[in-house]
Enzyme design. Structure first.
Site: not given
Ligand code: AMP
Length: 213
Positions: A13, A88, A127, A160, A171
Site C-alpha cells: 500500500k 481498518r 522489510r 520496525r 497483525r
C-alpha cells in the site's frame, strides 16, 4: 484522486501510494506513519498508541478518527489523497463515510491490493524502513547502498518494532478478522476495485485504467 488503499500489511500500500502521489499531487496519508511519528516524538498520542502498535494490535477507532477528522481538513488534501492503512475496521469505514459526506467529498474508489500470504510473510520479515523519511527498503530485493543508512535522506534504516515474527503473525490475524471485511463493505458501496498485485506498476496501471473509465 481520492483513494482508499486496502490490503494486508506488506501488500505494498505504501509503495503504491508513494508512486501515485507523483501522478497528480495527491497526498499520501498513512495512519501508521502518523502514529509512528507520534511514538518517536513521545507525544500524548504516541503514548496512547505505543503498546497496541508494538503488539501488532489496532489502536482504538476513537483515536484514529480523531487524527483523521483533523488530517483530512488540511490544505494539502485539496489536490486529493491516498488513504494508506485507513480505514481498518467497519466502524472506521462508517465514520469516514459520514465525515466525507459532511465535508461534501466523494472517494473515487477503494483498491484492494491482493498478494499471496507467503509473499507477504517474506516481505514483512525482510522489510526495512527509514525512521526519518519513511522510505521503504528490502534486504533482499531493494537494499540501501550503505547498510542501515537511507539513500534518500541519510536517516537510520531499521526493522520496525512490529516486524518481529510474533507481531507480524498477530497483525495478519488482526487484518483477517477486522480489516478484510472492508472489501465487502466497499463492494456494497459500489467502490471496490480488486487488483491481483503482481507488481506495484500493475496496481498503478489498474488504478489509472479505472480512473479513465
Ligand atoms: P501500518 O504502518 O499501517 O501497518 O500501521 C502500523 C500500526 O499502527 C498498526 O499495526 C496499528 O497498531 C496502528 N494503526 C495504523 N493505522 C491504524 C488504523 N487505521 N486503525 C487502528 N490502528 C492503526
Amino acid at each position: 484522486m481520492k483513494l482508499i488503499l486496502l490490503g494486508a500489511p506488506g501488500a505494498g500500500k505504501g509503495t503504491v501510494a508513494k508512486l501515485l502521489t507523483k501522478l497528480d499531487g495527491s497526498v499520501q496519508i498513512s495512519t501508521g506513519d502518523i502514529l509512528r511519528a507520534a511514538v518517536a516524538a513521545g507525544s500524548e498520542l504516541g503514548k496512547q498508541a505505543e503498546a497496541a502498535m508494538k503488539a501488532g494490535d489496532l489502536v482504538s477507532d476513537e483515536l484514529i478518527m480523531g487524527i483523521m477528522g483533523e488530517r483530512l481538513k488540511e490544505d494539502d488534501c485539496k489536490k486529493g489523497y491516498l488513504l494508506d492503512g485507513f480505514p481498518r475496521t467497519i466502524p472506521q469505514a462508517e465514520a469516514l463515510k459520514k465525515l466525507l459526506a459532511d465535508m461534501g467529498e466523494k472517494l473515487d474508489m477503494a483498491v484492494d491490493i491482493q498478494v499471496a500470504k507467503d509473499v507477504i510473510l517474506d516481505r514483512l520479515t525482510t522489510r526495512r524502513t527509514c525512521t526519518d523519511c519513511g522510505a521503504i527498503y528490502n534486504v533482499k530485493s531493494n537494499p540501501t547502498k550503505e547498510e542501515g543508512k537511507c539513500d534518500k535522506c541519510g536517516g537510520p534504516v531499521v526493522q520496525r518494532d512490529d516486524e518481529t515474527e510474533e507481531a507480524i503473525s498477530n497483525r495478519l490475524d488482526v487484518y483477517n478478522k477486522q480489516t478484510a471485511p472492508l472489501a465487502d463493505f466497499y463492494k456494497k458501496e459500489g467502490m471496490l476495485v480488486a487488483v491481483n498485485a503482481t507488481s506495484s506498476d500493475a496496481v498503478i496501471d489498474a488504478i489509472k485504467a479505472k480512473l479513465a473509465s
